[in-house]
Design an enzyme around this catalytic site. Structure first.
Site, PDB file in Angstrom:
ATOM      1  N   HIS C  63      24.394  65.103  45.592  1.00 45.21           N
ATOM      2  CA  HIS C  63      25.000  64.901  44.287  1.00 45.21           C
ATOM      3  C   HIS C  63      25.203  66.220  43.545  1.00 45.21           C
ATOM      4  O   HIS C  63      26.220  66.454  42.935  1.00 45.21           O
ATOM      5  CB  HIS C  63      24.125  63.960  43.455  1.00 45.21           C
ATOM      6  CG  HIS C  63      24.802  63.415  42.259  1.00 45.21           C
ATOM      7  ND1 HIS C  63      25.500  62.233  42.285  1.00 45.21           N
ATOM      8  CD2 HIS C  63      24.923  63.898  41.013  1.00 45.21           C
ATOM      9  CE1 HIS C  63      26.012  62.016  41.100  1.00 45.21           C
ATOM     10  NE2 HIS C  63      25.675  63.014  40.301  1.00 45.21           N
ATOM     11  N   TYR C  66      26.405  69.293  46.876  1.00 44.87           N
ATOM     12  CA  TYR C  66      27.619  69.097  47.670  1.00 44.87           C
ATOM     13  C   TYR C  66      27.481  69.680  49.077  1.00 44.87           C
ATOM     14  O   TYR C  66      28.389  70.303  49.590  1.00 44.87           O
ATOM     15  CB  TYR C  66      28.818  69.743  46.960  1.00 44.87           C
ATOM     16  CG  TYR C  66      29.212  69.028  45.702  1.00 44.87           C
ATOM     17  CD1 TYR C  66      30.119  67.971  45.751  1.00 44.87           C
ATOM     18  CD2 TYR C  66      28.677  69.385  44.481  1.00 44.87           C
ATOM     19  CE1 TYR C  66      30.476  67.290  44.599  1.00 44.87           C
ATOM     20  CE2 TYR C  66      29.019  68.705  43.324  1.00 44.87           C
ATOM     21  CZ  TYR C  66      29.916  67.666  43.385  1.00 44.87           C
ATOM     22  OH  TYR C  66      30.269  66.992  42.251  1.00 44.87           O
ATOM     23  N   LYS C 105      37.677  64.210  33.799  1.00 48.61           N
ATOM     24  CA  LYS C 105      36.857  64.164  35.007  1.00 48.61           C
ATOM     25  C   LYS C 105      36.537  62.703  35.330  1.00 48.61           C
ATOM     26  O   LYS C 105      36.566  61.848  34.441  1.00 48.61           O
ATOM     27  CB  LYS C 105      35.552  64.922  34.786  1.00 48.61           C
ATOM     28  CG  LYS C 105      34.682  65.035  36.036  1.00 48.61           C
ATOM     29  CD  LYS C 105      33.517  65.977  35.805  1.00 48.61           C
ATOM     30  CE  LYS C 105      32.746  66.273  37.061  1.00 48.61           C
ATOM     31  NZ  LYS C 105      31.741  65.286  37.376  1.00 48.61           N
ATOM     32  N   GLU C 107      33.682  60.176  37.532  1.00 51.02           N
ATOM     33  CA  GLU C 107      32.339  60.203  38.101  1.00 51.02           C
ATOM     34  C   GLU C 107      31.937  58.827  38.614  1.00 51.02           C
ATOM     35  O   GLU C 107      32.331  57.806  38.069  1.00 51.02           O
ATOM     36  CB  GLU C 107      31.348  60.676  37.055  1.00 51.02           C
ATOM     37  CG  GLU C 107      29.969  60.882  37.624  1.00 51.02           C
ATOM     38  CD  GLU C 107      29.300  62.144  37.118  1.00 51.02           C
ATOM     39  OE1 GLU C 107      29.770  63.237  37.487  1.00 51.02           O
ATOM     40  OE2 GLU C 107      28.358  62.031  36.342  1.00 51.02           O
ATOM     41  N   HIS C 109      29.116  55.840  39.656  1.00 46.87           N
ATOM     42  CA  HIS C 109      27.783  55.289  39.446  1.00 46.87           C
ATOM     43  C   HIS C 109      27.588  54.101  40.374  1.00 46.87           C
ATOM     44  O   HIS C 109      27.185  53.025  39.967  1.00 46.87           O
ATOM     45  CB  HIS C 109      27.572  54.906  37.975  1.00 46.87           C
ATOM     46  CG  HIS C 109      26.576  55.778  37.280  1.00 46.87           C
ATOM     47  ND1 HIS C 109      25.775  55.366  36.257  1.00 46.87           N
ATOM     48  CD2 HIS C 109      26.255  57.070  37.506  1.00 46.87           C
ATOM     49  CE1 HIS C 109      25.016  56.363  35.868  1.00 46.87           C
ATOM     50  NE2 HIS C 109      25.286  57.409  36.599  1.00 46.87           N
ATOM     51  N   ASP C 131      30.340  64.610  29.749  1.00 44.36           N
ATOM     52  CA  ASP C 131      30.957  65.721  30.471  1.00 44.36           C
ATOM     53  C   ASP C 131      32.207  66.209  29.752  1.00 44.36           C
ATOM     54  O   ASP C 131      32.540  67.390  29.793  1.00 44.36           O
ATOM     55  CB  ASP C 131      31.327  65.283  31.896  1.00 44.36           C
ATOM     56  CG  ASP C 131      30.119  65.345  32.831  1.00 44.36           C
ATOM     57  OD1 ASP C 131      29.137  66.024  32.475  1.00 44.36           O
ATOM     58  OD2 ASP C 131      30.170  64.720  33.901  1.00 44.36           O
ATOM     59  N   GLN C 254      18.104  53.325  34.507  1.00 41.35           N
ATOM     60  CA  GLN C 254      18.269  53.989  33.226  1.00 41.35           C
ATOM     61  C   GLN C 254      18.987  53.056  32.274  1.00 41.35           C
ATOM     62  O   GLN C 254      19.909  52.369  32.666  1.00 41.35           O
ATOM     63  CB  GLN C 254      19.108  55.250  33.388  1.00 41.35           C
ATOM     64  CG  GLN C 254      18.629  56.150  34.492  1.00 41.35           C
ATOM     65  CD  GLN C 254      19.773  56.874  35.140  1.00 41.35           C
ATOM     66  OE1 GLN C 254      20.764  57.164  34.506  1.00 41.35           O
ATOM     67  NE2 GLN C 254      19.634  57.173  36.415  1.00 41.35           N
ATOM     68  N   GLN C 328      18.900  58.866  29.494  1.00 40.27           N
ATOM     69  CA  GLN C 328      20.289  59.054  29.073  1.00 40.27           C
ATOM     70  C   GLN C 328      20.397  59.662  27.682  1.00 40.27           C
ATOM     71  O   GLN C 328      19.413  59.761  26.958  1.00 40.27           O
ATOM     72  CB  GLN C 328      21.002  57.695  29.092  1.00 40.27           C
ATOM     73  CG  GLN C 328      21.081  57.093  30.475  1.00 40.27           C
ATOM     74  CD  GLN C 328      22.034  57.846  31.354  1.00 40.27           C
ATOM     75  OE1 GLN C 328      23.216  57.950  31.039  1.00 40.27           O
ATOM     76  NE2 GLN C 328      21.548  58.404  32.444  1.00 40.27           N
ATOM     77  N   GLY C 550      36.084  66.734  39.871  1.00 39.44           N
ATOM     78  CA  GLY C 550      35.879  65.626  40.791  1.00 39.44           C
ATOM     79  C   GLY C 550      34.411  65.375  41.021  1.00 39.44           C
ATOM     80  O   GLY C 550      33.547  65.977  40.388  1.00 39.44           O
ATOM     81  N   ASN C 551      34.162  64.440  41.902  1.00 40.27           N
ATOM     82  CA  ASN C 551      32.805  63.988  42.138  1.00 40.27           C
ATOM     83  C   ASN C 551      32.750  63.467  43.563  1.00 40.27           C
ATOM     84  O   ASN C 551      33.731  62.946  44.071  1.00 40.27           O
ATOM     85  CB  ASN C 551      32.492  62.873  41.121  1.00 40.27           C
ATOM     86  CG  ASN C 551      31.120  62.275  41.319  1.00 40.27           C
ATOM     87  OD1 ASN C 551      30.990  61.117  41.685  1.00 40.27           O
ATOM     88  ND2 ASN C 551      30.092  63.059  41.085  1.00 40.27           N
TER      89      ASN C 551
END
Ligand code: ADP
Ligand code: MG
Lengths: 85, 247, 776, 85
Positions: C63, C66, C105, C107, C109, C131, C254, C328, C550-551
């Site tokens: 994560h 990379y 961006k 992301e 989850h 972000d 979370q 969070q 990106g993610n």
């Protein structure tokens, strides 16, 4: 078959953040209920159930909680059985 | 028209109201922080939409204790115009400035959609620029917008023509099918007995520019401007301090 | 106080009382290979402490580090004159002119949502919003790209309902409109849903701020929610396969607090504009550990932090827990020296907590103390950039090659037993094609009063106040295409995104992407990843849409195997004059209907094959990147000249579905009748339901027809006038009533009340979802 | 001062529709809990409070309910006091 009244109480797991409880706690403090702590908000589900016995009613309710009523990941539950008429 | 827009922590339509007043409706808007205790000079107050205090406990339940609310109550008691939109309507009901309560939508979902709303009383300070019975396209965006009140209150509201807006169907009728969120008697907005405090769940400020799809909300602000102009003509003569432009 | 603690010994950290011993097993539990551990020992020159091991494992997880994707990502185009910030920051940023810049961006989850759909999805939105606003941009839109198993299963309905509610509740509360996204269902996602959220922010170009911990001596603050034990090792968790054990890791869930997020958003923007801070970053995945070390590494500095100064929610938290917690709604802020009081004053106004927890240093060391005693000391550069990267073995699965080589038989080409109308109805009612209104009605799409086109169109469009411009955005990926041909499938994902933008009248500018794949250690999966990245890069070059952010989400597997490879493309484009945007509903009687592009005999990988024949087979449709680009340019030219009254691309379900969708009124009100005649010499199924690329259906006034055709001719784009709008009603009529949908060609004809098509399209999802509440 | 744990239960007024209760009831029926009836969903608020006596704790909680925790138009409340240590 008897008729039972059940009360299912569902509360957020200890340790999990409860932002709603926190917001209510802050509000109570600013309303001068300064001595309030640890506010946690859960749900209360009341229902009537026909069952053979109080135990049967309870175990049906436990099953309901596990399958539908309570979120197994974030919530705990407990059950009270009344009546049996 | 000088409008104070109250920003609660979690308000998120305050800016939309600000732009609607300033850019389109020809007024001058100013934000007032919920912790302030004075509104400053103004002709009208808007309690905007959003999620004050995250809608925790009940929508509007915590915000109504904000320090500024005393000033809002006083302002209303003096006859000032107060408009509560969506969360603002919820705050008004919670604080007792309007009767009834707003509970979870019948769908049990948050609903963000365009609905039909009928003007059932075009003879108020907030609706005088509409024609009676006009059907408006307005957006709703709420999870707790079903209006409830006891029978006596409902009867009184109806008798006094204080149900200002109702959800209606394609034919303009307040049928069950046209009831956007399960409100009693399809009620979308009500006014107080004195006629200076209005609350409604739909968002008129989202429908003031053709580019965004509808201008059906514009006449509400236009009505308010006219009403303010008349009232101000009286009060300014009484020597109230001048408005500091643009503050 | 910091000065004081700063002088308490600089001896290397030693194990804390109660720390577990570092064993091979513990190293493996932290997701580190023996080689990686050797490298760590080499960097440290000694055995790391438990705290240090935890920090390494987080930063060297897939994560954050990379490690399996970085060599591939390096091949992507990232530059264009309008790119202000490429990958590597919290979000990418492009210049859109008139002094405005857009940050965006996407992301994932996925794993958290599989365990707890509501909180998993909600916190996904929270993270991506942070972000964006930590770049100095005010969030102006959210999009969400979702994949689930089959809706026939109660568990899937539970996940779907929970995810949608989570995304909605969070974004609605913060007050950011949702302007689009996608939902797609396939058994491949059973047990491992995909939940990707994209956020877009707007700022003046001079408001851009980077997440750097610059300036030795500058104080570091923890801001926002208190740190609790939730989500410890979420980053590692996100880098593992889902299994029975991950169910047992439940306490990691979370909980999101969108109310605090809204306060953080306002406070952060005020802080950034105040000039009192030098850098700000979300404490996202791997929490304090990654945010503080990454901010330092970007600035080439070090940090010295004392965990005892971090406000915690629970008593007795260890340094390990405080560093790795993923609670969070927290941010890390680097203030200018001497400005702490001003910073705190702004935060107080927004009712947020803030505490100075350390300072920036110049020795490049990542140093953490507990009450002054060092517990972690790692060379910062190696920690953040030293993660080894791997190029894995790649081999295409023979099964996939075989499926791709499949070609249709007679029964697939001409659905003899099923009249084309029945096929069309089945497709319109397929959850992948059906209206997603059930989803986006739970989202506020109009708050902030800038939404010109909301969800339900080809792309969302926002106006930019103080300018004539508009911003358009879309997310796209047909994972069935990517499964059957990762290279072409990824190219098509980019092409479809660009085409969707063109259809609303926007010029594509840049993309963000979310690579959702299985376990990269499996050669078939690594092959998919490598080929998809290659295809995505080629397409981005062709469309001049560099990758700015990106993610990567790997290990998306469940006991039945890997998900379909799902490289979701989030693309942003610009309209010069937002008043010239084009919707996808025909709304004027007499308008002519024009098809740009060519129908083909392709049928592979189509929704038709899946729905009608139960087949996932064949090659995805061919894609000519240059022709696509020309098509998009032409459509935008037409839109900018005000020639178009509607535009819609052909994608899943092909031409027949595209035509039907053009007849459904915007906002769910009204329907249009059309009369269309096709004279292609093609079999019925590929003509009506094939998914040939490079096609757009237009509606234009009769008076503009000549101009439309001449733009097409000038660009050598095939254009055919195929029909006209016959009538229109503003309300949706009852069954069998109102305007008719007439579509004819060689050997077939469809003639049906448009209202009947609309009803199937509109009610398919509610029919699944409104049955009742669903089981877990 | 003693430490009390209180449980405040807030339930929709009888007579008012409870769509959430209804939805749960339907879901339970479709999960084959056919004998369930009269499902009502309320809120359960747990908190800790320092007070001189159980009565004082209860009366503080009643005050909280009237002022903040319950909406008199739509909700009824009742309070349980535990502990006193
Ligand atoms: N998860 C979602 N969130 C918001 N909007 C969505 C979502 N899914 C679908 N939509 C809306 O519905 C539209 C139609 O979806 P889709 O058929 O996938 O469109 P297209 O084929 O044009 O990409 C999307 O463009 C989007 O605006
Ligand atoms: Mg699509």
């Amino acid at each position: 078959m008897n008729d039972y009244r059940l009360e299912v109480r569902i509360t957020p797991r200890t340790g999990l953040l409860d932002p709603q409880g926190k917001a209510i706690e802050n509000a109570l403090h600013s309303l001068d209920f300064g001595d309030v702590e640890d506010v946690r908000v859960g749900r209360l589900i009341r229902l009537r159930l026909a069952a053979d016995s109080a135990d049967a009613a309870r175990s049906a309710a436990e099953d309901m909680c596990r399958r539908l009523l309570a979120n197994p990941v974030t919530e705990d539950f407990d059950i009270r059985v009344d009546g049996g008429t | 028209m000088r409008v104070a827009i109250v920003t609660f922590p979690g308000s998120n339509c305050d800016y939309d109201c600000y732009k609607a007043i300033n850019d389109v409706a020809g007024g001058i808007a100013r934000f007032v922080w919920h912790r302030d205790t004075e509104l400053g000079t103004c002709d009208a107050v808007i309690l905007p939409g959003g999620f004050s205090y995250g809608d925790y406990l009940r929508a509007g339940a915590i915000a109504r204790f904000s320090p500024i609310m005393d000033a809002v109550q006083r302002f209303a008691a003096d006859g000032g115009f107060v408009l509560g939109i969506c969360n603002g309507f919820q705050v008004l009901c919670e604080s007792g400035m309007l009767p009834g309560a707003l509970v979870r939508n019948r769908s049990l979902h948050f609903q963000g959609e365009r609905v039909r709303v009928r003007v059932d009383n075009a003879d108020t300070a907030f609706t005088r620029a509409y024609s009676p019975g006009a059907v408006l396209h307005l957006h709703i965006a709420h999870g707790q917008g079903a209006y409830v009140a006891d029978d006596a209150t409902l009867a009184k509201l109806e008798a006094e023509q204080r149900v200002v807006f109702r959800y209606v169907d394609e034919a303009g009728e307040p049928s069950d099918a046209g009831n956007a969120n399960g409100s009693m008697r399809n009620i979308a907005g009500v006014i107080n007995a004195e006629g200076n405090v209005l609350g409604l769940m739909p968002h008129p400020e989202r429908s003031v520019e053709a580019l965004l799809g509808s201008t059906d909300g514009l006449a509400l602000f236009e009505s308010l401007r006219r009403s303010v102009d008349e009232a101000v003509a009286v009060t300014d003569a009484a020597g109230r301090p001048d408005w500091e432009a643009g503050v | 106080m910091m000065e004081q603690t700063g002088t308490v010994g600089t001896a290397s950290p030693t194990p804390r009382p109660g720390d577990p011993e570092i064993t091979a097993e513990l190293v493996a539990d932290h997701g580190l290979s023996p080689d990686e551990y050797e490298r760590i020992v080499g960097i440290m020159g000694r055995t790391p402490t438990y705290t240090e091991l935890g920090v390494f494992s987080a930063l060297w997880s897939e994560h954050c580090g990379y490690k399996n994707s970085r060599p591939l990502l390096r091949t992507l185009p990232t530059e264009a004159p309008w790119v202000l910030q490429g990958p590597g920051e919290n979000a990418g940023v492009i210049d859109i002119g008139d002094g405005f810049a857009v940050a965006f961006k996407i992301e994932s989850h996925n794993h958290p949502s599989a365990v707890e759909p509501y909180q998993g999805a909600a916190t996904g939105v929270g993270g991506i919003l942070r972000d964006v606003f930590t770049m100095g941009a005010r969030p102006i839109a959210v999009l969400d790209s979702l994949r689930f198993g089959s809706l026939a299963r109660p568990r899937v309905r539970y996940l779907f309902a929970g995810v949608v509610k989570g995304i909605g509740d969070y974004g609605n509360c913060v007050g950011i409109p949702n302007i689009g996204g996608e939902v797609w269902f396939d058994d491949a996602y059973e047990g491992n849903p995909i939940v990707n959220a994209m956020a877009i922010g707007l700022m003046r170009t001079d408001e851009l701020i980077r997440a750097v911990a610059a300036g030795p001596g500058n104080p570091i603050l923890a801001v926002g929610a208190r740190t609790g034990r939730d989500g410890i090792h979420g980053a590692t968790f996100a880098s593992e396969e889902l299994s029975a054990e991950s169910e047992a890791k439940r306490p990691q869930v979370q909980v999101g607090d969108p109310f605090t997020e809204k306060l953080l958003l306002e406070a952060s923007l005020e802080l950034i504009r105040s000039g009192h801070i030098v850098g700000i970053q979300d404490m996202g995945a791997a929490g304090l550990a990654s945010s503080s070390s990454e901010m330092a590494a970007r600035a080439g500095t070090g940090v010295d932090i004392d965990v005892a100064l971090v406000p915690t929610r629970e008593r007795g938290m260890t340094p390990y827990e405080i560093l790795l917690s993923e609670s969070q709604e927290r941010m890390l802020v680097v203030a200018k020296a001497g400005h702490v009081e001003e910073v705190k004053r702004i935060l107080q106004k927004w009712e947020l907590e803030a505490a100075v927890i350390g300072q920036v240093t110049e020795d490049g060391l990542y140093r953490v103390r507990e009450n002054g005693v060092p517990v972690c000391e790692i060379p910062g550069e190696e920690l953040v950039q030293g993660c080894p990267t791997y190029e894995r073995e790649a081999r295409e699965a023979a099964e996939v090659r075989r499926l791709r080589e499949w070609s249709p038989a007679e029964e697939h080409l001409a659905p003899a037993r099923e009249h084309p109308l029945r096929v069309l109805l089945r497709l319109l009612g397929s959850p992948n094609i059906a209206s997603k209104r059930w989803v986006y009605n739970q989202y506020d799409s109009t708050v902030r009063t800038n939404t010109v086109l909301g969800p339900g169109g080809d792309a969302g469009v926002l106006r930019v106040r103080g300018s004539t411009k508009g911003i358009a955005a879309t997310t796209d990926c047909n994972p069935r295409y990517v499964y059957l041909d990762p290279h072409r499938g990824a190219q098509i994902a980019v092409a479809e995104a660009a085409r969707n933008l063109a259809c609303v009248g926007a010029r594509p500018r840049a993309i963000t992407n979310n690579l959702n794949f299985g376990n990269p250690l499996k050669p078939e999966v690594y092959h998919q990843l490598r080929e998809a990245v290659r295809g995505m890069g080629e397409a981005c070059r062709a469309f001049d849409t560099p990758v700015v952010s990106g993610n990567v989400s790997l290990y998306n597997e469940n006991p039945a195997g890997a998900i379909y490879p799902t490289p979701v493309i989030g693309m942003v484009g610009v309209l010069e004059d937002v008043a010239r945007r084009v919707g996808n509903s025909l709304h004027r009687v007499g308008d002519r209907i024009v098809l740009l592009g060519r129908n083909t005999d392709e049928l592979g990988a189509s929704e038709y094959l899946k729905v009608v024949h139960g087949l996932v087979a064949g090659a995805p449709p061919a894609l000519d990147l240059a022709a696509e680009r020309t098509l998009h340019d032409a459509v935008v030219d037409m839109a900018e000249s005000g020639l178009l009254s509607a535009a819609h691309d052909c994608s899943e379900g092909g031409l027949a579905v595209a035509l039907a969708e053009l007849c459904f009124g915007a906002d769910g009100d009204g329907v249009a009748g059309i009369d269309v005649a096709l004279d292609d010499d093609l079999e019925v199924a590929p003509l009506l339901f094939g998914e040939a690329q490079g096609r757009v259906v237009l509606g234009c006034e009769e008076a503009h027809l000549e101009a439309v055709l001449s733009v097409a001719a000038y660009r050598a784009i095939p254009a055919a006038v195929i029909g006209r709008v016959t009538d229109l009603v503003p309300l949706t009529p009852g069954r069998g009533e109102g305007p008719r949908f007439r579509l004819g060609g060689r050997g077939f004809s469809i003639d049906v009340a448009t209202a009947d098509l609309a009803e199937v399209h509109r009610t398919a999802l509610p029919r699944f979802m409104d049955r009742a509440l669903t089981e877990h």
